[in-house]
Motif scaffolding. Structure first.
Motif, PDB file in Angstrom:
ATOM      1  N   HIS A 283       0.832  -1.215   0.000  1.00  0.00           N
ATOM      2  CA  HIS A 283       0.000   0.000   0.000  1.00  0.00           C
ATOM      3  C   HIS A 283       0.862   1.259   0.000  1.00  0.00           C
ATOM      4  O   HIS A 283       0.470   2.296  -0.574  1.00  0.00           O
ATOM      5  CB  HIS A 283      -0.915  -0.013   1.227  1.00  0.00           C
ATOM      6  CG  HIS A 283      -1.964   1.043   1.206  1.00  0.00           C
ATOM      7  ND1 HIS A 283      -1.757   2.295   1.736  1.00  0.00           N
ATOM      8  CD2 HIS A 283      -3.240   1.055   0.703  1.00  0.00           C
ATOM      9  CE1 HIS A 283      -2.849   3.024   1.577  1.00  0.00           C
ATOM     10  NE2 HIS A 283      -3.766   2.304   0.950  1.00  0.00           N
ATOM     11  N   ASN A 291       5.531  -2.368  -9.146  1.00  0.00           N
ATOM     12  CA  ASN A 291       4.608  -1.350  -9.645  1.00  0.00           C
ATOM     13  C   ASN A 291       5.331  -0.043  -9.951  1.00  0.00           C
ATOM     14  O   ASN A 291       4.820   1.054  -9.667  1.00  0.00           O
ATOM     15  CB  ASN A 291       3.486  -1.109  -8.619  1.00  0.00           C
ATOM     16  CG  ASN A 291       2.284  -0.398  -9.220  1.00  0.00           C
ATOM     17  OD1 ASN A 291       1.963  -0.592 -10.389  1.00  0.00           O
ATOM     18  ND2 ASN A 291       1.612   0.418  -8.421  1.00  0.00           N
ATOM     19  N   ASN A 294       5.592   2.712  -7.360  1.00  0.00           N
ATOM     20  CA  ASN A 294       4.388   3.405  -6.901  1.00  0.00           C
ATOM     21  C   ASN A 294       3.591   2.542  -5.937  1.00  0.00           C
ATOM     22  O   ASN A 294       3.665   1.306  -5.991  1.00  0.00           O
ATOM     23  CB  ASN A 294       3.497   3.755  -8.106  1.00  0.00           C
ATOM     24  CG  ASN A 294       4.196   4.689  -9.076  1.00  0.00           C
ATOM     25  OD1 ASN A 294       4.786   5.681  -8.658  1.00  0.00           O
ATOM     26  ND2 ASN A 294       4.121   4.374 -10.361  1.00  0.00           N
ATOM     27  N   PRO A 297      -2.625   0.000  -5.100  1.00  0.00           N
ATOM     28  CA  PRO A 297      -3.959   0.243  -4.529  1.00  0.00           C
ATOM     29  C   PRO A 297      -4.577  -1.056  -4.024  1.00  0.00           C
ATOM     30  O   PRO A 297      -5.209  -1.800  -4.773  1.00  0.00           O
ATOM     31  CB  PRO A 297      -4.749   0.821  -5.711  1.00  0.00           C
ATOM     32  CG  PRO A 297      -4.056   0.285  -6.925  1.00  0.00           C
ATOM     33  CD  PRO A 297      -2.605   0.173  -6.565  1.00  0.00           C
TER      34      PRO A 297
END
Length: 401
Positions: A283, A291, A294, A297
């Motif tokens: 998270h 990712n 990043n 989600p």
């Protein structure tokens, strides 16, 4: 709940005072606590831990109180599992039952000091490297798998651990470079034999118990940081769960082998917290190869949800263990082994009434073992065959008549 320096100082003084009182009142004189004493002492320390959580609720709010209780329950459950290893170490060194309190208190004090160091190291890692959550998650998942492996399901590996204790680096160094006596002198750490000052096995077993606890910190500390990142709460939950461990040892001594499914429950809890940590790390991800650096989600597990899972898992595994036929069989076998060993260790100078009382308890335990279904009886020829011990006890009894 930002803990000030004054609050830290008062907390450390309170914990040190509780341990000092415990030593002066209960441990300084070598003796075996009665069941009533163990119940009162254990209830007292558990109540202190619970009341501290109420204090957190009043001054810190419901969120921090839930985090504290989640940490407290988790560390208490892991500590109960650690009692299995303490039991094996104490049995391996043949520590007299009246001297076991001092060994346990030393081990707990050593554990508190070492775990405090691990707590601050873990906090520094989290503060400076948020990706440490990935490492903590991996550690917990590996520990969960190890607990759930078939080799761990059958209970504590007594024989391999006995051999480890006897051949440990500590024991070998002591035998080679220090003057060590094979004989206990009450609960004394030193003795004089043939005009020479020597170490008794008490000091060796204390150091072994304390050193072994270093291994336990590798699963407990990451698990607690998986529930809260508040260093003060992690420390206090660890301290209060450890404080009542000595009394708990004597209180559930006869139930330790009965908790046959505890390892399943701990495996589930560690695995759950490991997944929770992984979700939190994803998270807030900053690793470039995940990712593209990043955050992912993804939903996170709240601390109230974690506390609910911990309570449910511990309740189910405890109830299942207490109702297990295999657990009842282990309890009967261990009780018979304990009474036979204690009877063989008594001296001729022991009060005959006490010796007769011990033998009567041995006979009752022996009947319970003989009444077990064949599949639950200990295999013949085992290294610590309980039937051999019982026959030896009967032979000694006949010789005293």
């Amino acid at each position: 709940m930002g803990a000030s320096g004054l609050l830290w100082a008062l907390t450390v003084m309170m914990i040190g005072g509780l341990m000092s009182i415990d030593y002066v009142v209960h441990v300084r004189r070598a003796r075996v606590p009665t069941l009533r004493q163990a119940v009162v002492q254990s209830t007292t320390f558990v109540s202190i831990g619970v009341l501290f959580g109420i204090g957190v609720l009043i001054f810190g709010g419901p969120s921090l109180a839930v985090e504290y209780y989640a940490c407290y329950l988790t560390d208490e459950a892991l500590s109960v599992d650690n009692l299995f290893v303490f039991l094996v170490i104490i049995s391996s060194f043949g520590v007299p039952r009246f001297a076991q309190q001092k060994v346990l208190l030393f081990g707990i004090a050593f554990a508190l000091v070492t775990r405090t160091g691990f707590i601050f190291i873990g906090a520094a890692l989290i503060k400076n490297f948020h990706s440490a959550f990935y490492l903590f998650s991996l550690v917990l998942l590996v520990m969960a798998v190890k607990l759930a492996k078939p080799a761990a399901r059958e209970g504590r590996p007594a024989d391999p651990l006995n051999r480890f204790v006897k051949k440990s680096v500590l024991a070998r160094i002591a035998d080679r470079f220090l003057r060590t006596s094979p004989n206990y002198r009450g609960d004394r750490l030193f003795t004089v034999e043939n005009g020479k000052r020597m170490l008794t096995p008490m000091l060796l077993v204390m150091m072994t118990v304390g050193g072994t606890d270093l291994l336990f910190a590798f699963d407990s500390i990451p698990a607690l940081f998986g529930l809260t990142q508040n260093v003060y709460l992690v420390f206090t939950a660890t301290a209060f769960s450890l404080l009542g461990l000595r009394q708990l040892y004597f209180l559930i001594d006869g139930l330790l082998d009965r908790l046959v499914f505890l390892r399943y429950g701990l495996a589930v809890i560690l695995g759950f917290i490991g997944v929770k940590l992984a979700l939190e790390a994803l998270h807030d991800n900053k690793l470039p190869f995940i990712n593209s650096g990043n955050p992912v989600p993804i939903a996170k597990v709240s601390t109230p949800q974690s506390l609910a899972v911990i309570i449910i898992v511990l309740t189910i595994t405890t109830l299942a263990s207490l109702g297990s036929a295999r657990g009842r069989a282990r309890t009967a076998i261990r009780r018979a082994r304990r009474y036979a060993t204690e009877y063989l260790d008594v001296h001729d100078s022991t009060d005959p009434a006490e010796r007769n009382k011990l033998f009567a308890a041995l006979v009752i335990a022996e009947r319970q073992v003989n009444a077990l279904p064949t599949k639950y009886r200990p295999p013949a020829g085992a290294q610590d065959d309980v039937m051999v011990l019982l026959r030896r006890a009967h032979a000694v009894r006949d010789a005293h008549r």
